[in-house]
Scaffold this motif. Structure first.
Motif, PDB file in Angstrom:
ATOM      1  N   LYS A 121       0.838  -1.188   0.000  1.00 56.95           N
ATOM      2  CA  LYS A 121       0.000   0.000   0.000  1.00 56.95           C
ATOM      3  C   LYS A 121       0.878   1.246   0.000  1.00 56.95           C
ATOM      4  O   LYS A 121       1.723   1.421   0.863  1.00 56.95           O
ATOM      5  CB  LYS A 121      -0.912   0.016   1.226  1.00 56.95           C
ATOM      6  CG  LYS A 121      -1.876  -1.163   1.286  1.00 56.95           C
ATOM      7  CD  LYS A 121      -2.915  -1.096   0.172  1.00 56.95           C
ATOM      8  CE  LYS A 121      -3.929  -2.229   0.298  1.00 56.95           C
ATOM      9  NZ  LYS A 121      -4.918  -2.203  -0.784  1.00 56.95           N
ATOM     10  N   LEU A 132      -2.269 -10.475  -8.390  1.00 55.52           N
ATOM     11  CA  LEU A 132      -3.307  -9.504  -8.742  1.00 55.52           C
ATOM     12  C   LEU A 132      -3.428  -8.472  -7.626  1.00 55.52           C
ATOM     13  O   LEU A 132      -3.677  -8.828  -6.471  1.00 55.52           O
ATOM     14  CB  LEU A 132      -4.646 -10.210  -8.948  1.00 55.52           C
ATOM     15  CG  LEU A 132      -4.684 -11.283 -10.037  1.00 55.52           C
ATOM     16  CD1 LEU A 132      -6.023 -12.012 -10.013  1.00 55.52           C
ATOM     17  CD2 LEU A 132      -4.442 -10.671 -11.406  1.00 55.52           C
ATOM     18  N   ARG A 133      -3.250  -7.204  -7.967  1.00 58.20           N
ATOM     19  CA  ARG A 133      -3.321  -6.141  -6.974  1.00 58.20           C
ATOM     20  C   ARG A 133      -4.614  -5.351  -7.141  1.00 58.20           C
ATOM     21  O   ARG A 133      -5.166  -5.266  -8.240  1.00 58.20           O
ATOM     22  CB  ARG A 133      -2.133  -5.185  -7.126  1.00 58.20           C
ATOM     23  CG  ARG A 133      -0.755  -5.849  -7.016  1.00 58.20           C
ATOM     24  CD  ARG A 133      -0.447  -6.271  -5.593  1.00 58.20           C
ATOM     25  NE  ARG A 133       0.845  -6.932  -5.497  1.00 58.20           N
ATOM     26  CZ  ARG A 133       1.983  -6.311  -5.179  1.00 58.20           C
ATOM     27  NH1 ARG A 133       1.985  -5.006  -4.951  1.00 58.20           N
ATOM     28  NH2 ARG A 133       3.105  -6.994  -5.093  1.00 58.20           N
ATOM     29  N   ASP A 134      -5.052  -4.709  -6.062  1.00 59.10           N
ATOM     30  CA  ASP A 134      -6.208  -3.818  -6.140  1.00 59.10           C
ATOM     31  C   ASP A 134      -5.761  -2.365  -6.101  1.00 59.10           C
ATOM     32  O   ASP A 134      -6.555  -1.465  -5.832  1.00 59.10           O
ATOM     33  CB  ASP A 134      -7.197  -4.103  -5.011  1.00 59.10           C
ATOM     34  CG  ASP A 134      -6.585  -3.899  -3.639  1.00 59.10           C
ATOM     35  OD1 ASP A 134      -5.380  -3.545  -3.550  1.00 59.10           O
ATOM     36  OD2 ASP A 134      -7.303  -4.085  -2.630  1.00 59.10           O
ATOM     37  N   THR A 135      -4.488  -2.126  -6.355  1.00 61.35           N
ATOM     38  CA  THR A 135      -3.913  -0.794  -6.294  1.00 61.35           C
ATOM     39  C   THR A 135      -3.204  -0.476  -7.598  1.00 61.35           C
ATOM     40  O   THR A 135      -2.878  -1.374  -8.376  1.00 61.35           O
ATOM     41  CB  THR A 135      -2.917  -0.687  -5.120  1.00 61.35           C
ATOM     42  OG1 THR A 135      -2.339   0.616  -5.098  1.00 61.35           O
ATOM     43  CG2 THR A 135      -1.786  -1.700  -5.280  1.00 61.35           C
ATOM     44  N   GLN A 159      -3.912  -1.919 -11.123  1.00 63.05           N
ATOM     45  CA  GLN A 159      -5.163  -1.347 -11.618  1.00 63.05           C
ATOM     46  C   GLN A 159      -4.924   0.117 -11.984  1.00 63.05           C
ATOM     47  O   GLN A 159      -4.550   0.915 -11.113  1.00 63.05           O
ATOM     48  CB  GLN A 159      -6.252  -1.457 -10.563  1.00 63.05           C
ATOM     49  CG  GLN A 159      -6.501  -2.870 -10.095  1.00 63.05           C
ATOM     50  CD  GLN A 159      -6.883  -3.822 -11.225  1.00 63.05           C
ATOM     51  OE1 GLN A 159      -7.667  -3.458 -12.107  1.00 63.05           O
ATOM     52  NE2 GLN A 159      -6.317  -5.011 -11.208  1.00 63.05           N
ATOM     53  N   ARG A 192      -4.991   4.030 -12.561  1.00 60.20           N
ATOM     54  CA  ARG A 192      -5.685   5.095 -11.838  1.00 60.20           C
ATOM     55  C   ARG A 192      -4.988   6.424 -12.126  1.00 60.20           C
ATOM     56  O   ARG A 192      -3.769   6.534 -11.932  1.00 60.20           O
ATOM     57  CB  ARG A 192      -5.670   4.818 -10.329  1.00 60.20           C
ATOM     58  CG  ARG A 192      -6.515   5.775  -9.510  1.00 60.20           C
ATOM     59  CD  ARG A 192      -6.612   5.274  -8.079  1.00 60.20           C
ATOM     60  NE  ARG A 192      -7.168   3.916  -8.037  1.00 60.20           N
ATOM     61  CZ  ARG A 192      -6.795   2.983  -7.177  1.00 60.20           C
ATOM     62  NH1 ARG A 192      -5.854   3.224  -6.289  1.00 60.20           N
ATOM     63  NH2 ARG A 192      -7.351   1.781  -7.193  1.00 60.20           N
TER      64      ARG A 192
END
Length: 275
Positions: free
Chosen positions: A42, A244-247, A267, A269
């Motif tokens: 993070k 797999l990242r969510d960031t 992802q 952004r």
């Protein structure tokens, strides 16, 4: 003459000092330098960067923000919009296969604009930009011309050497690199690769490239649907770990490179300044 000599000595000392800031990279992955260390998962793109670490933020399409601890910021395949931010990058790289990878409207405040093509059709270009903490170079490749046929040396693979890492961005690649191009590229520790499966190169060609380069970390880009990405991940899952990242943001150092080659999916952004 004495004054001129003093000025020259000052300039040489400044250049040497800047070059000493960069940890040398030989474009060779050290996958087991420190087993057991983990990625920092993070992070905000505006937060301080840990020592010996590089931050990579996936903006959109084929654009990434690469940040150093010392404050250098580079944006790949810059198309003029990186988000609702006041950030002025130190460096932008561009490829002109499509307008989503470049722009004519360059903010004059950007110090270094590196185009992946030459001034004349098919001439290519050579970049070797040493900013001390970061070295940026390129390898010219061919692209399909907008008028049909091919444009020799119309695209560039850009390589960023920073904190001992070799980070390669394949751009809008339209063919597998030749042996000479592979040799010029070297072995990239971190590889950003297009996985759309058609607009750039077929997935079978992508798989040959990632297999040959033996990169420790592969970051997919230029994917427009889950289908193309999932197909790529399924095709390489026998030889690569899938993370797999969510960031959108990854912080990584030379010592953090994984034992087994890993595909890290970020992802996209757009950048936003903190409130």
């Amino acid at each position: 003459m004495i004054r001129l000599a003093a000025v020259l000595l000052c300039l040489l000392a400044t250049v040497a000092s800047a070059q000493d800031q960069r940890r040398p990279s030989h474009c060779i992955a050290i996958a087991d330098a420190a087993p057991g260390l983990q990625y920092l998962h993070k992070a905000s793109w505006t937060a301080p960067i840990p020592e010996y670490t590089v931050r990579i933020h996936y903006i959109a399409h084929a654009s990434f923000l690469i940040q150093t601890r010392g404050g250098l910021e580079a944006v790949t395949d810059f198309n003029g919009f990186i988000g609702n931010t006041r950030l002025i990058p130190d460096v932008v790289t561009m490829n002109h296969a499509h307008e989503t990878h470049w722009t004519r409207a360059i903010d004059p405040a950007i110090p270094h604009v590196l185009r992946g093509w030459g001034e004349e059709f098919g001439t290519g270009i050579d970049h070797y930009l040493d900013l001390g903490e970061m070295l940026i170079r390129n390898v010219s490749t061919d692209i399909r011309s907008a008028f049909g046929g091919d444009e020799p040396k119309g695209n560039s693979i850009f390589i960023f050497e920073v904190e001992g890492l070799c980070i390669a961005h394949l751009g809008h690649l339209h063919h597998e690199p030749t042996d000479r191009q592979y040799a010029a590229l070297g072995r990239a520790d971190i590889l950003m690769v297009p996985v759309d499966g058609g607009m750039t190169i077929p997935l079978s060609t992508v798989e040959r490239i990632v297999d040959r380069l033996k990169s420790s970390v592969v970051i997919p880009m230029h994917w427009f649907s889950g289908y193309a990405l999932e197909q790529f991940l399924g095709n390489v899952s026998d030889t690569f770990e899938i993370d797999l990242r969510d960031t959108a943001t990854l912080e990584i150092s030379l010592r953090d490179l994984p034992r087994r080659p890993t595909v890290i999916v970020l992802q996209p952004r757009y950048l936003e300044d903190p409130d």
